[in-house]
Motif scaffolding. Structure first.
Motif, PDB file in Angstrom:
ATOM      1  N   GLY A 247       0.824  -1.196   0.000  1.00 35.00           N
ATOM      2  CA  GLY A 247       0.000   0.000   0.000  1.00 35.00           C
ATOM      3  C   GLY A 247       0.863   1.253   0.000  1.00 35.00           C
ATOM      4  O   GLY A 247       2.064   1.207  -0.300  1.00 35.00           O
ATOM      5  N   LEU A 248       0.253   2.365   0.383  1.00 34.21           N
ATOM      6  CA  LEU A 248       0.923   3.660   0.280  1.00 34.21           C
ATOM      7  C   LEU A 248       1.081   4.351   1.619  1.00 34.21           C
ATOM      8  O   LEU A 248       1.265   5.566   1.673  1.00 34.21           O
ATOM      9  CB  LEU A 248       0.151   4.571  -0.690  1.00 34.21           C
ATOM     10  N   GLY A 249       1.034   3.594   2.705  1.00 32.78           N
ATOM     11  CA  GLY A 249       1.233   4.190   4.010  1.00 32.78           C
ATOM     12  C   GLY A 249       2.568   4.899   4.101  1.00 32.78           C
ATOM     13  O   GLY A 249       3.612   4.331   3.754  1.00 32.78           O
ATOM     14  N   GLY A 250       2.553   6.169   4.520  1.00 34.72           N
ATOM     15  CA  GLY A 250       3.777   6.940   4.662  1.00 34.72           C
ATOM     16  C   GLY A 250       4.259   7.617   3.398  1.00 34.72           C
ATOM     17  O   GLY A 250       5.256   8.339   3.425  1.00 34.72           O
ATOM     18  N   ARG A 251       3.578   7.420   2.262  1.00 34.42           N
ATOM     19  CA  ARG A 251       4.045   8.015   0.999  1.00 34.42           C
ATOM     20  C   ARG A 251       3.077   9.076   0.472  1.00 34.42           C
ATOM     21  O   ARG A 251       3.138   9.443  -0.699  1.00 34.42           O
ATOM     22  CB  ARG A 251       4.227   6.934  -0.068  1.00 34.42           C
ATOM     23  N   ALA A 252       2.209   9.569   1.331  1.00 35.53           N
ATOM     24  CA  ALA A 252       1.216  10.542   0.875  1.00 35.53           C
ATOM     25  C   ALA A 252       1.871  11.786   0.294  1.00 35.53           C
ATOM     26  O   ALA A 252       1.392  12.362  -0.691  1.00 35.53           O
ATOM     27  CB  ALA A 252       0.284  10.923   2.030  1.00 35.53           C
ATOM     28  N   GLY A 253       2.984  12.229   0.898  1.00 32.53           N
ATOM     29  CA  GLY A 253       3.641  13.450   0.438  1.00 32.53           C
ATOM     30  C   GLY A 253       4.054  13.376  -1.009  1.00 32.53           C
ATOM     31  O   GLY A 253       4.024  14.376  -1.725  1.00 32.53           O
ATOM     32  N   TYR A 254       4.469  12.191  -1.459  1.00 31.03           N
ATOM     33  CA  TYR A 254       4.859  12.042  -2.858  1.00 31.03           C
ATOM     34  C   TYR A 254       3.681  11.665  -3.743  1.00 31.03           C
ATOM     35  O   TYR A 254       3.507  12.219  -4.831  1.00 31.03           O
ATOM     36  CB  TYR A 254       5.946  10.970  -2.991  1.00 31.03           C
ATOM     37  N   TYR A 255       2.847  10.724  -3.283  1.00 32.33           N
ATOM     38  CA  TYR A 255       1.905  10.050  -4.174  1.00 32.33           C
ATOM     39  C   TYR A 255       0.571  10.766  -4.327  1.00 32.33           C
ATOM     40  O   TYR A 255      -0.029  10.728  -5.401  1.00 32.33           O
ATOM     41  CB  TYR A 255       1.660   8.631  -3.660  1.00 32.33           C
ATOM     42  N   ASP A 256       0.083  11.410  -3.267  1.00 31.67           N
ATOM     43  CA  ASP A 256      -1.251  12.014  -3.332  1.00 31.67           C
ATOM     44  C   ASP A 256      -1.263  13.123  -4.373  1.00 31.67           C
ATOM     45  O   ASP A 256      -0.445  14.044  -4.351  1.00 31.67           O
ATOM     46  CB  ASP A 256      -1.657  12.570  -1.961  1.00 31.67           C
ATOM     47  N   GLY A 257      -2.185  13.032  -5.305  1.00 31.93           N
ATOM     48  CA  GLY A 257      -2.248  13.989  -6.399  1.00 31.93           C
ATOM     49  C   GLY A 257      -1.448  13.569  -7.617  1.00 31.93           C
ATOM     50  O   GLY A 257      -1.591  14.161  -8.692  1.00 31.93           O
ATOM     51  N   ARG A 262       0.443   8.557 -13.657  1.00 32.00           N
ATOM     52  CA  ARG A 262       1.621   9.435 -13.754  1.00 32.00           C
ATOM     53  C   ARG A 262       2.862   8.757 -13.182  1.00 32.00           C
ATOM     54  O   ARG A 262       3.968   8.941 -13.685  1.00 32.00           O
ATOM     55  CB  ARG A 262       1.358  10.748 -13.003  1.00 32.00           C
ATOM     56  N   ASP A 263       2.687   7.984 -12.126  1.00 33.57           N
ATOM     57  CA  ASP A 263       3.824   7.390 -11.426  1.00 33.57           C
ATOM     58  C   ASP A 263       4.467   6.264 -12.214  1.00 33.57           C
ATOM     59  O   ASP A 263       5.683   6.083 -12.160  1.00 33.57           O
ATOM     60  CB  ASP A 263       3.364   6.867 -10.059  1.00 33.57           C
ATOM     61  N   VAL A 264       3.680   5.511 -12.976  1.00 27.39           N
ATOM     62  CA  VAL A 264       4.195   4.289 -13.596  1.00 27.39           C
ATOM     63  C   VAL A 264       3.951   4.224 -15.110  1.00 27.39           C
ATOM     64  O   VAL A 264       4.857   3.913 -15.880  1.00 27.39           O
ATOM     65  CB  VAL A 264       3.585   3.042 -12.921  1.00 27.39           C
ATOM     66  N   VAL A 326      -5.844  -1.531   5.540  1.00 29.26           N
ATOM     67  CA  VAL A 326      -6.807  -0.446   5.366  1.00 29.26           C
ATOM     68  C   VAL A 326      -6.784   0.043   3.929  1.00 29.26           C
ATOM     69  O   VAL A 326      -5.861  -0.227   3.162  1.00 29.26           O
ATOM     70  CB  VAL A 326      -6.494   0.731   6.322  1.00 29.26           C
ATOM     71  N   GLY A 327      -7.825   0.798   3.557  1.00 26.00           N
ATOM     72  CA  GLY A 327      -7.894   1.390   2.237  1.00 26.00           C
ATOM     73  C   GLY A 327      -7.082   2.676   2.169  1.00 26.00           C
ATOM     74  O   GLY A 327      -6.597   3.188   3.190  1.00 26.00           O
ATOM     75  N   LEU A 328      -6.937   3.200   0.966  1.00 24.52           N
ATOM     76  CA  LEU A 328      -6.124   4.400   0.780  1.00 24.52           C
ATOM     77  C   LEU A 328      -6.633   5.558   1.621  1.00 24.52           C
ATOM     78  O   LEU A 328      -5.851   6.310   2.201  1.00 24.52           O
ATOM     79  CB  LEU A 328      -6.117   4.810  -0.700  1.00 24.52           C
ATOM     80  N   LEU A 329      -7.952   5.722   1.703  1.00 22.53           N
ATOM     81  CA  LEU A 329      -8.511   6.873   2.400  1.00 22.53           C
ATOM     82  C   LEU A 329      -8.285   6.805   3.904  1.00 22.53           C
ATOM     83  O   LEU A 329      -8.464   7.805   4.597  1.00 22.53           O
ATOM     84  CB  LEU A 329     -10.010   6.998   2.090  1.00 22.53           C
ATOM     85  N   GLU A 330      -7.889   5.634   4.417  1.00 17.56           N
ATOM     86  CA  GLU A 330      -7.557   5.506   5.838  1.00 17.56           C
ATOM     87  C   GLU A 330      -6.049   5.537   6.076  1.00 17.56           C
ATOM     88  O   GLU A 330      -5.595   5.495   7.220  1.00 17.56           O
ATOM     89  CB  GLU A 330      -8.123   4.194   6.406  1.00 17.56           C
ATOM     90  N   GLU A 331      -5.251   5.583   4.982  1.00 20.28           N
ATOM     91  CA  GLU A 331      -3.804   5.618   5.142  1.00 20.28           C
ATOM     92  C   GLU A 331      -3.375   6.974   5.697  1.00 20.28           C
ATOM     93  O   GLU A 331      -3.983   8.012   5.404  1.00 20.28           O
ATOM     94  CB  GLU A 331      -3.105   5.395   3.792  1.00 20.28           C
ATOM     95  N   GLU A 332      -2.308   6.953   6.495  1.00 20.02           N
ATOM     96  CA  GLU A 332      -1.799   8.170   7.100  1.00 20.02           C
ATOM     97  C   GLU A 332      -1.404   9.195   6.035  1.00 20.02           C
ATOM     98  O   GLU A 332      -0.695   8.883   5.078  1.00 20.02           O
ATOM     99  CB  GLU A 332      -0.582   7.852   7.971  1.00 20.02           C
ATOM    100  N   GLY A 333      -1.877  10.417   6.190  1.00 23.74           N
ATOM    101  CA  GLY A 333      -1.500  11.500   5.304  1.00 23.74           C
ATOM    102  C   GLY A 333      -2.435  11.725   4.142  1.00 23.74           C
ATOM    103  O   GLY A 333      -2.360  12.767   3.473  1.00 23.74           O
ATOM    104  N   PHE A 334      -3.327  10.773   3.845  1.00 19.01           N
ATOM    105  CA  PHE A 334      -4.249  10.935   2.718  1.00 19.01           C
ATOM    106  C   PHE A 334      -5.573  11.536   3.193  1.00 19.01           C
ATOM    107  O   PHE A 334      -6.104  11.160   4.232  1.00 19.01           O
ATOM    108  CB  PHE A 334      -4.521   9.594   2.031  1.00 19.01           C
TER     109      PHE A 334
END
Length: 514
Positions: A247-257, A262-264, A326-334
């Motif tokens: 998942g994307l826990g802890g990567r919200a600063g880079y990935y959100d938006g 775009r990433d891959v 958890v789902g993305l919307l429950e991940e820290e920072g999102f």
């Protein structure tokens, strides 16, 4: 001005230049890493540099300079590199190699907007030239967020560090993302090229450094077996997949938006498409290889209508590896309102004589069934004229699958008779595995790419045109998604949203389950 040749690469006098089995060794040089305290530098760059030294591919006087805000001395920086190497290097740790490498390590304290810090960097590099014989050849690795590029590039220009001469080279290395869309990519390219000419710019796409990706060229062009079949007469469709189970826990600063497309897709997957669909180059010289990739990308477009030929999703909670997640919307920072997609799939058409009518399906996602990257060339069904339906009812389509990661190799799927008195045909696989076929392990992608950059070998680095054409292909899908609601939820541990399956089902096809 073209790249200088004087003092560019150290030449081993024992090496016969015609013997391609012997590796090339980088010439005298210094590598400066901006963002040296980041995760990329610690996990990938520093271990790759040590592994190159351990393999004897760096010159004796190689220098490594870190630039960051930390109040470190040279010894503090060397300790950070030492710890990163011990934890993440691919090759065994050897004290003599480490000591020789550490002798050329320096650290410069400062911020990106401080001209005095860049003056200290220039003085440090001048001293290294005298002490280590770096020849004035400097590479600058921007392992920093793209919004800091303008500041660092301007400082490199103002300080004279970007200036080269016939006697020495200067190069810059840029990590993705290469822009946010076509317009921003064009702005970024113009910004970089104001300071460094295009032949001195190396855009890192680490997927292009993987042995399996380079093996696509060997598989296609060194074997007469595949060339007659590599076209629309025999190929039904191509699937290119990059799936991750994390998942994307802890990567919200880079990935959100940013999102999965775009990433891959814009970089990794479109580059894999280019290698798969390109015509045979005149040679593997960088200019010839890039020219063929550019031709393919110019011929590639999104298939429509986009409501039916694309899909995007966002992972919800579920089970992954027997553990609830958890789902993305429950991940820290999102944000709970985030519309960032974690799954994206598109359908592309390559308008060339070779590929007319063959759809290319590209997909990527987080929290999918397993971690895998592969290219599957799926062939048309045989007429089966001598067989009745019961003989071939368990037979699928022939496929050639290039496994990029993990378990790198190639699989061929074809029909074979089941032992017994009747004529029954089922699918079987024939496997080639790198791990079983070769006794030496493959270098990490960053090893190959850093060495190629130091050698001035740009074959595996996308140029301006490739970056801008990739955005030109993807932008209509991004605009369509932005205007049409939110990503479709899919359960973690599955293979994406229902709309992705429907996208292929409309044409009587289905996604592979790797």
């Amino acid at each position: 001005m073209s790249e200088p040749t004087a003092q560019q690469n150290w030449v081993n006098p024992l090496r016969d230049s015609r013997d391609k089995r012997l590796p090339r060794v980088a010439g005298p040089c210094a590598l400066v890493i901006f963002g040296v305290t980041g995760d990329l530098a610690r996990r990938k760059l520093m271990p790759a540099i040590y592994d190159l030294a351990n393999r004897g591919l760096l010159p004796p006087g190689f220098a490594l300079v870190g630039f960051a805000r930390r109040d470190w001395e040279d010894a503090d920086f060397a300790k950070i590199v030492h710890d990163a190497v011990r934890e993440h290097s691919r090759t065994p740790f050897r004290e003599d190699v480490w000591e020789r490498l550490a002798e050329g390590m320096r650290f410069v304290h400062g911020t990106f907007d401080d001209p005095d810090a860049f003056a200290r960097l220039a003085s440090t590099l001048d001293a290294l030239e005298k002490e280590r014989g770096t020849g004035g050849n400097h590479a600058f690795y921007l392992a920093i967020p793209p919004d800091r590029f303008p500041t660092v590039l301007q400082q490199l220009s103002d300080s004279g560090l970007a200036r080269r001469s016939p006697d020495h080279w200067r190069r810059v290395v840029i990590e993705k993302p290469f822009g946010h869309d076509l317009e921003s990519a064009q702005e970024l390219n113009a910004l970089v090229n104001r300071v460094f000419p295009e032949d001195a710019v190396f855009r890192i796409d680490h997927y292009l450094g993987k042995e399996t990706v380079q093996n696509i060229l060997a598989l296609r062009f060194a074997n007469q077996l595949f060339d007659p079949l590599w076209n629309s007469h025999y190929v039904d469709h191509v699937q290119i997949t990059m799936a991750e189970d994390i998942g994307l826990g802890g990567r919200a600063g880079y990935y959100d938006g940013i999102g999965a497309a775009r990433d891959v897709i814009q970089n990794h997957l479109l580059q894999l498409l280019a290698f798969t669909a390109m015509e045979e180059p005149i040679s593997f010289a960088p200019r010839e290889l890039q020219a063929e990739k550019i031709k393919v990308l110019k011929s590639t477009r999104l298939a429509g209508p986009l409501d039916e030929t694309t899909s995007r999703g966002q992972y919800a909670g579920g089970w992954q590896g027997g553990v609830p997640v958890v789902g993305l919307l429950e991940e820290e920072g999102f944000s709970p309102e985030s519309r960032t997609e974690t799954y994206a799939a598109i359908t592309l058409e390559v308008d060339t004589r070779r590929w007319a009518g063959v759809p290319f399906y590209l997909r990527t996602g987080k929290r999918l069934g397993r971690r895998v990257t592969e290219i599957a060339v799926v062939f048309k069904r045989a007429p089966h004229l001598p067989f009745d339906e019961t003989m071939t009812e368990e037979l699928g389509q022939n496929a050639l699958v290039i496994r990029v990661q993990p378990d790198e190799g190639v699989t061929m799927r074809f029909g074979s008779k089941v032992p017994g008195s009747g004529m029954e045909v089922r699918d079987v696989n024939m496997d080639f595995s790198y791990g079983q076929a070769f006794t030496t392990s493959s270098p990490e992608a960053y090893e190959r790419l850093i060495l190629d950059m130091l050698l001035g070998e740009p074959s595996l680095f996308p140029v301006n045109d490739e970056v801008e054409l990739s955005w030109q292909i993807l932008d209509p899908a991004l605009d369509h998604w932005a205007a049409h609601g939110t990503p479709e939820p899919y359960e973690a541990g599955t293979w994406g949203p229902p709309s992705a399956d429907e996208m292929l089902r409309r044409t009587g096809r289905e996604w592979r389950r790797p």
